[in-house]
Design a protein around this motif. Sequence first.
Motif, short mmCIF file in Angstrom:
data_model
loop_
_atom_site.label_atom_id
_atom_site.label_comp_id
_atom_site.label_asym_id
_atom_site.label_seq_id
_atom_site.Cartn_x
_atom_site.Cartn_y
_atom_site.Cartn_z
N ASN A 371 0.83 -1.21 0.00
CA ASN A 371 0.00 0.00 0.00
C ASN A 371 0.86 1.26 0.00
O ASN A 371 0.59 2.23 -0.71
N LYS A 372 1.90 1.23 0.79
CA LYS A 372 2.80 2.39 0.89
C LYS A 372 3.50 2.64 -0.44
O LYS A 372 3.60 3.77 -0.92
N ALA A 373 3.99 1.56 -1.06
CA ALA A 373 4.68 1.68 -2.34
C ALA A 373 3.72 2.11 -3.44
O ALA A 373 4.09 2.86 -4.35
N PHE A 374 2.46 1.63 -3.38
CA PHE A 374 1.48 1.96 -4.41
C PHE A 374 1.14 3.45 -4.39
O PHE A 374 0.96 4.07 -5.43
N VAL A 375 1.06 4.03 -3.19
CA VAL A 375 0.80 5.46 -3.07
C VAL A 375 1.92 6.25 -3.75
O VAL A 375 1.68 7.21 -4.50
N LYS A 376 3.18 5.85 -3.50
CA LYS A 376 4.31 6.53 -4.13
C LYS A 376 4.30 6.31 -5.65
O LYS A 376 4.60 7.22 -6.43
N PHE A 377 3.93 5.09 -6.07
CA PHE A 377 3.85 4.79 -7.50
C PHE A 377 2.86 5.72 -8.20
O PHE A 377 3.14 6.27 -9.26
N LYS A 378 1.69 5.91 -7.61
CA LYS A 378 0.66 6.76 -8.20
C LYS A 378 1.15 8.21 -8.27
O LYS A 378 0.90 8.93 -9.25
N ASP A 379 1.87 8.62 -7.24
CA ASP A 379 2.41 9.97 -7.21
C ASP A 379 3.42 10.17 -8.34
O ASP A 379 3.39 11.18 -9.04
N VAL A 380 4.30 9.21 -8.52
CA VAL A 380 5.30 9.29 -9.59
C VAL A 380 4.62 9.19 -10.95
O VAL A 380 4.98 9.92 -11.89
N ALA A 381 3.63 8.29 -11.07
CA ALA A 381 2.95 8.09 -12.35
C ALA A 381 2.22 9.35 -12.81
O ALA A 381 2.06 9.58 -14.02
#
Length: 530
Positions: A371-381
């Motif tokens: 979940n933590k990594a996915f939030v960062k992924f969406k931010d970068v995306a």
Amino acid sequence: MSKQADRIIIFDTTLRDGEQCPGATLNIDEKLVIAKQLARLGVDIIEAGFAFASPGDFEAVSKIAQTVGTENGPVICSLARARHDDIKAAAAAIKPAAKGRIHTFIATSDIHLQYKLKKTRPEVVAIAEEMVAYAKSFTDDVEFSPEDAGRSDPEFLYEVLERAIAAGATTVNIPDTVGYTTPSEFGAIIKGITENVPNIDKAIISVHGHNDLGLAVANFLEAVKNGARQLECTINGIGERAGNAALEELVMALHVRRQYFNPFLGRAENSEASLTNIDTKQIYKTSRLVSNLTGMLVQPNKAIVGANAFAHESGIHQDGVLKNKLTYEIMDAQLIGLSDNQIVLGKHSGRNAFRTRLKELGFELSETELNKAFVKFKDVADKKKEISDWDLEAIVNDEIQQAPELFKVELVQVSCGSNAKPTATVTLRTPDGEELTDAAIGTGPVDAVYKAINRVVNVQNELIEFSVQSVTGGIDALGEVTIRLRHESRVFSGHAANTDIIVASAQAYVNALNRLFSSLQQEVKEEVTA
């Protein structure tokens, strides 16, 4: 010839000798992450630490033994001086592992005996024999090392090894502790052992060496030709002083040149069978992980895993590679886990696709970590049009595998230009949830940010290294920042990735400070416990 002579055993000491490199200190969770990846890489033995050194080291070895040391996993080893307390601690730490090893050592060179141990040769022989037997009372798998073997008198070395094997050592490790020998000399040492230690057939010959003269890998390959069957190495060659023999270089040398080495292991010259159990496609991932967590950068021209290892700029080289890769490449980049696939996911990708791709890349995350990594992924995306495998690795390394978050960057704002004084305003959230803001002027925007952070945290430190690299290139590249800072006599590293290099710089600096504060807290805790 020593037993089990048809293949090479890979003994990884990244978490023990590698961690002794200044600034490469890892916390328990980071050690566990690396240990899991070493298991996926396929190393035979993980030297998880020096259990007696501190309560933290003991806990790390024990946790790795419990989590990674499964029946089908690697042997978990702890280092121990040739002392009862050291060996007893090592035995307790590796106990949870299905397969555990105690690695005990004592110096055998005259210079060490005279100035460090202040003992005679007979005393050292007696200690080696007694301590190996004591270690054997805890486990059948005992390794013995005569420290500084490379500068030891050969006849005395043979005597110590013979007595250690008779006492129960199943592996005898020959260390070039100070990186002094040349390949022909080191090969001759191994050959002399095979010919002059009567019971050497009851033990595996191992080698350990440092790279002070840049000869560690060459020394090891010469040792293999003369009977060594276990290689003690580290990821990226990290370690004390100039480092250790690099695992990736040894493994790939043995793989690419296996037809050359096959006869030395009693195999048919044209055999295509691998000489090690290493999954070479995990090499690059492991290298990146260790580099990110330790803060030890990999130089661009580093063999096998350097950024330029498979790059071609010369027109003649480019032309040849385009026509046939074999013209200038002796191995395929995909063999070490590099992929030509650059576009993987985008901002519309869902959690399941994200999870699936991370699993393909070898990451095993808990639901909270995902979940933590996915939030960062969406931010970068949202900021990048295309997300590559390298971006995903940077995101996971940045979000999941950091030091405990004590201070957190809440705001970074800079003002700079050709005719302006670089000024930065920074807001940090404290461990108590309080937000503290300060500002500073610097020689540049990053310097201003660091000075502002220092005003907030108010702890003395010195920035000794700052490095930036682009993960995928392009104007919207995800930039990775690695820094190292010194507090008193210790060095701490920090790493962060962001599309805004100033923000990444701030986060990396705060991550290093968090390591510093975490270390200070651990010291206080250990003092209270003691």
